[in-house]
Design a protein around this motif. Structure first.
Motif, PDB file in Angstrom:
ATOM      1  N   PHE A  79      -5.831  29.262  43.933  1.00  0.00           N
ATOM      2  CA  PHE A  79      -4.983  28.477  42.894  1.00  0.00           C
ATOM      3  C   PHE A  79      -5.704  28.233  41.667  1.00  0.00           C
ATOM      4  O   PHE A  79      -5.235  27.824  40.414  1.00  0.00           O
ATOM      5  N   SER A  80      -7.100  28.212  41.814  1.00  0.00           N
ATOM      6  CA  SER A  80      -7.863  28.107  40.384  1.00  0.00           C
ATOM      7  C   SER A  80      -7.793  29.346  39.624  1.00  0.00           C
ATOM      8  O   SER A  80      -8.169  29.137  38.394  1.00  0.00           O
ATOM      9  N   TYR A  81      -7.170  30.234  40.035  1.00  0.00           N
ATOM     10  CA  TYR A  81      -6.937  31.272  38.976  1.00  0.00           C
ATOM     11  C   TYR A  81      -5.658  31.203  38.023  1.00  0.00           C
ATOM     12  O   TYR A  81      -5.486  31.807  37.200  1.00  0.00           O
ATOM     13  N   TYR A  82      -5.000  30.214  38.610  1.00  0.00           N
ATOM     14  CA  TYR A  82      -3.808  29.806  37.780  1.00  0.00           C
ATOM     15  C   TYR A  82      -4.156  29.080  36.563  1.00  0.00           C
ATOM     16  O   TYR A  82      -4.866  28.193  36.528  1.00  0.00           O
ATOM     17  N   MET A  83      -3.634  29.485  35.343  1.00  0.00           N
ATOM     18  CA  MET A  83      -4.050  28.685  33.981  1.00  0.00           C
ATOM     19  C   MET A  83      -2.900  28.532  33.275  1.00  0.00           C
ATOM     20  O   MET A  83      -2.488  29.578  32.605  1.00  0.00           O
ATOM     21  N   SER A  84      -2.097  27.523  33.395  1.00  0.00           N
ATOM     22  CA  SER A  84      -0.690  27.455  33.063  1.00  0.00           C
ATOM     23  C   SER A  84      -0.695  27.656  31.445  1.00  0.00           C
ATOM     24  O   SER A  84       0.080  28.520  30.958  1.00  0.00           O
ATOM     25  N   ARG A  85      -1.538  26.950  30.938  1.00  0.00           N
ATOM     26  CA  ARG A  85      -1.442  27.226  29.320  1.00  0.00           C
ATOM     27  C   ARG A  85      -1.644  28.655  28.793  1.00  0.00           C
ATOM     28  O   ARG A  85      -1.012  29.124  27.967  1.00  0.00           O
ATOM     29  N   ALA A  86      -2.391  29.256  29.538  1.00  0.00           N
ATOM     30  CA  ALA A  86      -2.792  30.682  29.203  1.00  0.00           C
ATOM     31  C   ALA A  86      -1.705  31.699  29.401  1.00  0.00           C
ATOM     32  O   ALA A  86      -1.049  32.414  28.641  1.00  0.00           O
ATOM     33  N   MET A  87      -1.084  31.538  30.849  1.00  0.00           N
ATOM     34  CA  MET A  87       0.270  31.930  31.033  1.00  0.00           C
ATOM     35  C   MET A  87       1.454  31.997  30.328  1.00  0.00           C
ATOM     36  O   MET A  87       2.054  33.007  29.813  1.00  0.00           O
ATOM     37  N   PHE A  88       1.629  30.668  29.771  1.00  0.00           N
ATOM     38  CA  PHE A  88       2.570  30.453  28.880  1.00  0.00           C
ATOM     39  C   PHE A  88       2.407  31.035  27.743  1.00  0.00           C
ATOM     40  O   PHE A  88       3.291  31.678  26.970  1.00  0.00           O
ATOM     41  N   ASP A  89       1.239  30.945  27.171  1.00  0.00           N
ATOM     42  CA  ASP A  89       0.930  31.704  25.714  1.00  0.00           C
ATOM     43  C   ASP A  89       1.230  33.073  25.851  1.00  0.00           C
ATOM     44  O   ASP A  89       1.629  33.889  25.016  1.00  0.00           O
ATOM     45  N   LEU A  96      -5.077  22.217  34.815  1.00  0.00           N
ATOM     46  CA  LEU A  96      -3.766  21.522  34.590  1.00  0.00           C
ATOM     47  C   LEU A  96      -3.850  20.661  33.373  1.00  0.00           C
ATOM     48  O   LEU A  96      -2.972  20.490  32.636  1.00  0.00           O
ATOM     49  N   ILE A  97      -4.895  19.954  33.122  1.00  0.00           N
ATOM     50  CA  ILE A  97      -4.957  19.042  32.193  1.00  0.00           C
ATOM     51  C   ILE A  97      -5.068  19.529  30.663  1.00  0.00           C
ATOM     52  O   ILE A  97      -4.461  19.242  29.859  1.00  0.00           O
ATOM     53  N   TRP A  98      -5.901  20.548  30.693  1.00  0.00           N
ATOM     54  CA  TRP A  98      -5.483  21.784  29.665  1.00  0.00           C
ATOM     55  C   TRP A  98      -4.548  22.138  29.254  1.00  0.00           C
ATOM     56  O   TRP A  98      -3.979  22.399  27.930  1.00  0.00           O
ATOM     57  N   SER A  99      -3.833  22.218  30.402  1.00  0.00           N
ATOM     58  CA  SER A  99      -2.221  22.786  30.029  1.00  0.00           C
ATOM     59  C   SER A  99      -1.265  21.785  29.709  1.00  0.00           C
ATOM     60  O   SER A  99      -0.102  21.997  29.858  1.00  0.00           O
ATOM     61  N   ALA A 116      -1.822  17.205  41.673  1.00  0.00           N
ATOM     62  CA  ALA A 116      -3.004  17.767  41.969  1.00  0.00           C
ATOM     63  C   ALA A 116      -4.208  16.934  41.416  1.00  0.00           C
ATOM     64  O   ALA A 116      -5.357  16.863  41.812  1.00  0.00           O
ATOM     65  N   VAL A 117      -3.902  16.541  39.964  1.00  0.00           N
ATOM     66  CA  VAL A 117      -4.876  15.671  39.249  1.00  0.00           C
ATOM     67  C   VAL A 117      -5.106  14.512  39.874  1.00  0.00           C
ATOM     68  O   VAL A 117      -6.287  13.999  39.920  1.00  0.00           O
ATOM     69  N   ALA A 118      -3.971  13.688  40.284  1.00  0.00           N
ATOM     70  CA  ALA A 118      -3.943  12.499  40.757  1.00  0.00           C
ATOM     71  C   ALA A 118      -4.659  12.691  42.026  1.00  0.00           C
ATOM     72  O   ALA A 118      -5.609  11.657  42.308  1.00  0.00           O
ATOM     73  N   LEU A 170     -14.681  20.095  27.136  1.00  0.00           N
ATOM     74  CA  LEU A 170     -14.585  19.809  25.885  1.00  0.00           C
ATOM     75  C   LEU A 170     -13.343  20.302  25.244  1.00  0.00           C
ATOM     76  O   LEU A 170     -12.751  19.734  24.270  1.00  0.00           O
ATOM     77  N   LEU A 171     -13.010  21.683  25.402  1.00  0.00           N
ATOM     78  CA  LEU A 171     -12.262  22.139  24.923  1.00  0.00           C
ATOM     79  C   LEU A 171     -10.618  21.394  25.208  1.00  0.00           C
ATOM     80  O   LEU A 171      -9.753  21.547  24.416  1.00  0.00           O
ATOM     81  N   ALA A 172     -10.523  21.439  26.394  1.00  0.00           N
ATOM     82  CA  ALA A 172      -9.500  20.547  27.005  1.00  0.00           C
ATOM     83  C   ALA A 172      -9.088  19.187  26.312  1.00  0.00           C
ATOM     84  O   ALA A 172      -8.108  18.847  25.977  1.00  0.00           O
ATOM     85  N   ILE A 173     -10.153  18.607  26.132  1.00  0.00           N
ATOM     86  CA  ILE A 173     -10.202  17.125  25.266  1.00  0.00           C
ATOM     87  C   ILE A 173      -9.531  17.416  23.916  1.00  0.00           C
ATOM     88  O   ILE A 173      -8.682  16.785  23.243  1.00  0.00           O
ATOM     89  N   ILE A 174     -10.153  18.372  23.302  1.00  0.00           N
ATOM     90  CA  ILE A 174      -9.712  18.734  21.761  1.00  0.00           C
ATOM     91  C   ILE A 174      -8.391  19.121  21.799  1.00  0.00           C
ATOM     92  O   ILE A 174      -7.533  18.845  20.800  1.00  0.00           O
ATOM     93  N   GLU A 175      -7.977  20.127  22.789  1.00  0.00           N
ATOM     94  CA  GLU A 175      -6.683  20.661  22.657  1.00  0.00           C
ATOM     95  C   GLU A 175      -5.514  20.043  23.347  1.00  0.00           C
ATOM     96  O   GLU A 175      -4.351  20.174  22.914  1.00  0.00           O
TER      97      GLU A 175
END
Lengths: 729, 356
Positions: B185-195, B257-260, B267-269, B343-348
């Motif tokens: 499940f670490s292969y999932y990157m929701s933000r990328a998938m939605f984009d 998940l946070i980046w997304s 899962a974050v909690a 860091l990118l997740a923080i920015i975005e």
């Protein structure tokens, strides 16, 4: 459906065992290190028929086998010691003798180090780092360390090359401030005497002396933050301000000023850190983070690296800054002396003088009123109470100096160990000046013999009692224009750089450094301004009122690197030029008797070079000072010289001062500018006032007296002639 | 401060005279540029391959995809082309538009098998799409679409329960069992998938992302996300023979998940709670934990892993400012890259978690 074919293809390969040899190369179990062992996975699979078409995967080379995209993520084993070291923070010691490396010279010297301990039980190491001069004879030398008044270590100094670290017992450490006294007793391995005294020294590296504590120790509160900020500065590293949007220069200057108030020994540097940029070199003890959306006024947090972080909304929030970093208090400066009566050193708040070495010097600084001025033959007097050790050589001397002029030379022989009656030492009051003055006691005790190590003498060689008195006559309220007096009245907020382009960053740097270092003098009203510019922008200074030109300024502020060439040219002058120079000097010396003042400015500046010029260009506007800084000058050095000079007897004065390349101030006063009387002329003060004018310009005074004489003669002749005529009638 | 504001503010920091002393043209620079430059100098070889020293100096589609995304994001077109050229020349050797998953310098053949890794391909597609916009190169969008199409065909598979849900398989081959499908499940990157779904029109990616988040929530109900899981028709079970621990694979889950924008995901909690329970402080960060008990099995001094933990904690608690460490290249490729991504997740996505 293509994906299904691919999956089936791999399963078929796995089942035929072709993949097994490849994946069993690493037998580690996944539970141990996160790696995947595919053997059991393969074993669990059941053979599935494979359609021939699916074997096209990897068809470019039939020998190439598909595998699972699994990566090794575990790093190498971490050395436990290395990991533990990363969790340790080092808090350097502080000393009122300075920052970085401090030097203790002479036969006896001591340094009081301050170590602030957050939690005693978390201290892992207490240490000092030292090195010593090769001239020191270890067998006759010792370093004694006292912690909070109790001796904890004594050793012979033997580290002659690099700094050696000595671990110290920690039993006497207490929470909070600890006093670590380092006492040095050292002897020259060959010679004995004043010159040998200069050659023996021990240095302590404060940045390597202090305590190691667990990085995550202590509660992150205000006291801990203050301690960590001081420690961060003591490492010699800047305090980082982590901010996505950089604070303004004014905000950073204000922060620097306040950080400077934490401890006077350290000059704070503040650097803005982009939160997304690579880690700065050393931000591990404390920093400040600006988050404009932060909720409460401030928070103090412990970062992962152990640093204490002050999180606040903005550096312009002075309420928050006031609670953590209040503005520094004004400095008290030297003792204020009230002329007209005998005052003891103790009454002035000055300590007794004690000398233990073969060479010793102690400066006692005091402040005379800015309108005190005596130029004539008035005498001041020292009522000296002193004694010295028995057995000193016949040639042992004590020099009593006033503003670096020796006023009495006293032998330290014949009355050793005896009570010596009070010795009245009078000296010309004109050696004193308004503002800062220094009374200096200097001892020179030659070796006997000089080419053998000194015999060990316990106790003090000379002592000057704090009951020694000083009497300085009062003066009428008079003054010369004096930029030194104006410097004492200056407030840091009135210091500003006047710049035009990036080449003048040196002016901005000096201004920034002065904002940190400069503090108002207590009980002194602040007034005036100091404008700082670089030599490139010298035309911004109203030079013409002083009689200076831009070219003269540029010549004086020639970089030190070019000085050698100039000096060489001067030394290689022709014989004729030397003769002319000799004659000129002689005439100047003779004329100096008639006019004991500085020469004209054009003559004075000739041959003088330095890093900065301090000017009072307009005598009608004496509150305005200018500082012109040479390109390439060290801004911190210039700022430190200005700051130190304002409370030093050898600081800048007059209308123009140059900071020479060797760090001393040379000052010039216009010969045309006479003393100014600030009170009404009266019978009570007329004699002193006249004396001041006469001393300022004997030739003028003689001329005036001559004119009065001639006038008197003429009046007398007229009177006689007129009376004689009436008798004839 | 929103994403645009933080980009502008941090970018302004890099302008000449603005405080950080960055020289160059007076254009807005991405705030990650200094860190990216350090990363590039350390892990990117001159020929354009991203070197993973812990994998025998290998380069793989994941490292190339991560590097390409970062280059596109910070606007480093030169580095982007360098990475892309090497990747196309070396890993684009399959019959489809996907990438062979690994190239080994010690193997005379370079690429020793032609299986793909779906996360590497996913990030590669996402990078191409970002670059098409950033560098105004529409041909990159065409390449991304072709690659996305093949990725969907090869790796987006039906859930074994045949209920219409979609799964994102780790590779085109090797993870299909009789009993179910082995997932990472670490292969999932929701933000990328939605984009990707939005920009290519392949909606399966969006469906896959939504379904994956639901499955992750199911896993979080019982513990941490495991590195590998077998998805069966009616259950999520331990993938026999594979790591059930929450390790170096799964530690990416909360980051992505946070980046997304899913900081409130269970899962974050769960990860934040378990790290807090682990109670470690100082320089070592738990990297392998028992997914049920939280027992720490392995720790690491690398700052990149600490960055994820700090971001997870900050995002979960809604803190202002985080203890995410400053970026450093004093760590291997993998944690360093995760560090940059944090860091990118923080920015975005989470500007409140700015580094302090």
């Amino acid at each position: 459906m293509k994906s299904h074919f691919c999956l089936l293809s791999l399963v078929a390969l796995l089942c035929t065992g072709q993949l097994q040899a490849q994946v069993t190369a690493d037998p580690a179990t996944p539970a141990d290190n996160g790696r995947i062992d595919l053997r059991s996975m393969i074993d669990s699979m059941t053979p599935t028929p494979v359609p021939p078409a699916q074997q096209t995967l990897g068809q470019t080379d039939p020998a190439i086998l598909p595998s699972l995209p699994v990566l090794e993520r575990s790093a190498a084993e971490v050395d436990p010691d290395q990991a533990a070291a990363a969790d340790v923070a080092f808090y350097p010691a502080l000393s009122d003798l300075g920052a970085g490396v401090i030097r203790l010279s002479g036969e006896f010297a001591e340094a009081n180090l301050v170590i602030d301990v957050p939690v005693v039980t978390d201290v892992q190491e207490l240490r000092i780092a030292y090195r010593t001069s090769i001239n020191v004879l270890p067998e006759l030398s010792s370093v004694t360390v006292l912690l909070n008044g109790r001796e904890i270590a004594q050793f012979s100094p033997r580290s002659f090359e690099g700094f050696a670290t000595v671990q110290l017992p920690m039993e006497n450490l207490i929470e909070g401030q600890n006093q670590l006294m380092v006492q040095i007793s050292q002897s020259h391995r060959i010679f004995c005497g004043p010159e040998a005294s200069f050659d023996i020294w021990t240095e302590i590296d404060l940045r390597q002396s202090g305590i190691s504590v667990a990085a995550q120790t202590g509660i992150p509160d205000q006291a801990a933050l203050r301690r960590a900020l001081i420690a961060q500065l003591a490492t010699g590293e800047p305090v980082y301000v982590v901010a996505a949007q950089p604070p303004t220069q004014d905000e950073l200057a204000e922060l620097s000023l306040r950080l400077g108030g934490l401890t006077p020994q350290l000059t704070p540097k503040v650097v803005v850190q982009n939160p997304f940029a690579p880690a700065p070199t050393n931000a591990g003890l404390s920093r400040i983070a600006i988050i404009d959306r932060a909720g409460p006024d401030f928070q103090i947090r412990r970062a992962r690296d152990g640093a204490l972080v002050l999180v606040m909304r903005s550096l312009s929030d002075t309420d928050v800054l006031d609670s953590f970093l209040p503005r520094p208090d004004p400095i008290t400066g030297p003792v204020r002396f009230v002329p007209g009566s005998d005052v003891t050193l103790a009454q002035m708040g000055l300590p007794p003088v004690a000398m233990r070495g073969r060479y010793g010097r102690s400066d006692l600084n005091f402040l005379l009123p800015p309108d005190w001025l005596l130029l004539a033959s008035q005498s001041a007097e020292i009522g000296l109470i002193y004694d010295y050790a028995e057995g000193l050589p016949e040639t042992a001397l004590m020099l009593l100096k006033v503003n670096d002029t020796t006023v009495r030379l006293l032998p330290l022989f014949g009355q050793g160990g005896e009570e010596i009656p009070v010795l009245q030492v009078s000296f010309p009051a004109r050696l004193l000046s308004p503002g800062i003055n220094a009374l200096t006691v200097e001892t020179i005790i030659p070796g006997e013999p000089p080419d053998m190590p000194c015999p060990r003498i316990e106790g003090e060689l000379l002592r000057v009692s704090d009951q020694t008195t000083l009497r300085i006559p009062a003066s009428p309220s008079m003054q010369f224009p004096d930029l030194g007096a104006q410097l004492l009245r200056l407030a840091p907020e009135n210091i500003a750089a006047v710049t035009r382009d990036t080449r003048e960053n040196v002016a901005t740097s000096v201004a920034d450094a002065l904002h940190v270092l400069f503090r108002p003098l207590a009980e002194t009203a602040t007034t005036g301004s100091l404008a700082i510019t670089s030599v490139f922008h010298a035309d911004a200074v109203p030079l013409e009122q002083l009689g200076l030109t831009r070219q003269m300024v540029e010549t004086m502020l020639v970089p030190a690197a070019m000085m050698t060439e100039s000096d060489t040219v001067a030394e290689n002058r022709s014989l004729g030029a030397r003769v002319i120079g000799f004659v000129g000097n002689t005439i100047t010396a003779i004329s100096g008797l008639a006019r004991p003042r500085d020469p004209a400015l054009a003559d004075w500046v000739d041959g003088r070079h330095g890093d900065a010029l301090l000017l009072m260009p307009d005598l009608q506007d004496r509150d305005v000072l200018w500082l012109v800084v040479a390109q390439g000058a060290d801004p911190e050095r210039v700022a430190a010289a200005v700051t130190a000079g304002r409370i030093s007897a050898t600081g800048p004065s007059g209308q123009l001062s140059i900071l020479t390349h060797d760090g001393t101030w040379q000052s010039w006063m216009s010969p045309a500018q006479g003393p100014e009387l600030l009170e009404p002329l009266s019978i009570a003060n007329v004699r002193t006032v006249a004396g001041n004018y006469a001393s300022w310009s004997p030739l003028g005074y003689a001329t005036l007296m001559g004119a009065l004489l001639i006038l008197s003669v003429i009046v007398a002749l007229l009177f006689v002639v007129r009376n004689r005529g009436s008798r004839k009638r | 401060m929103n994403r645009r504001e933080i980009l502008l503010a941090a970018g302004c920091c890099l302008l000449p005279g603005a405080g950080f002393g960055q020289s160059g043209a007076a254009i807005l620079t991405h705030p990650l540029m200094p860190a990216w430059t350090a990363w590039k100098e350390t892990y990117l070889a001159q020929d354009g391959r991203v070197v993973d020293s812990l994998q025998q100096g290998a380069s793989h589609s994941e490292s190339q995809g991560y590097g390409l995304l970062l280059a596109a994001t910070v606007g480093d077109e030169t580095a982007f082309d360098l990475i892309d050229d090497w990747t196309v020349a070396t890993l684009a050797v399959r019959d489809d538009n996907l990438l062979a998953w690994r190239w080994l310098p010690t193997d005379p053949r370079g690429v020793s098998d032609f299986n793909n890794a779906s996360d590497g391909d996913l990030f590669y597609v996402w990078a191409l799409l970002r670059a098409a916009d950033a560098f105004d190169r529409p041909e990159l969008r065409d390449r991304a679409s072709a690659m996305a199409s093949d990725l969907a065909t090869s790796c987006i598979v039906p859930h074994p329960d045949q209920g219409g849900r979609l799964l994102f398989a780790p590779a085109a081959s090797g993870f299909n069992r009789d009993t179910g499908i082995v997932m990472n499940f670490s292969y999932y990157m929701s933000r990328a998938m939605f984009d990707i779904a939005t920009q290519t029109g392949i909606t399966a990616f969006a469906t896959c992302a939504t379904d994956g988040e639901a499955l992750l929530a199911d896993l979080a109900a019982t513990g941490l996300t495991p590195d590998w899981t077998e998805v069966r028709a009616g259950d999520l079970v331990t993938a026999t023979g594979l790591s059930d621990a929450h390790g170096y694979e799964a530690l990416r889950v909360p980051l992505f998940l946070i980046w997304s924008g899913r900081a409130s995901h269970p899962a974050v909690a769960r990860q934040a709670a378990f790290h807090q329970m682990a109670g470690l402080s100082g320089s070592m960060t738990p990297t392998v934990m028992d997914r049920l008990t939280g027992e720490v099995r392995e720790t690491s001094p690398d700052a990149g892993y600490a960055a994820i933990v700090a971001l997870t904690n900050c995002a979960r608690q809604g803190l202002d400012g985080s203890s995410v460490p400053f970026f450093t290249v004093d760590q291997p490729y993998y944690p360093a890259t995760l560090h940059l991504m944090t860091l990118l997740a923080i920015i975005e996505a989470n500007p409140n978690c700015i580094v302090t």
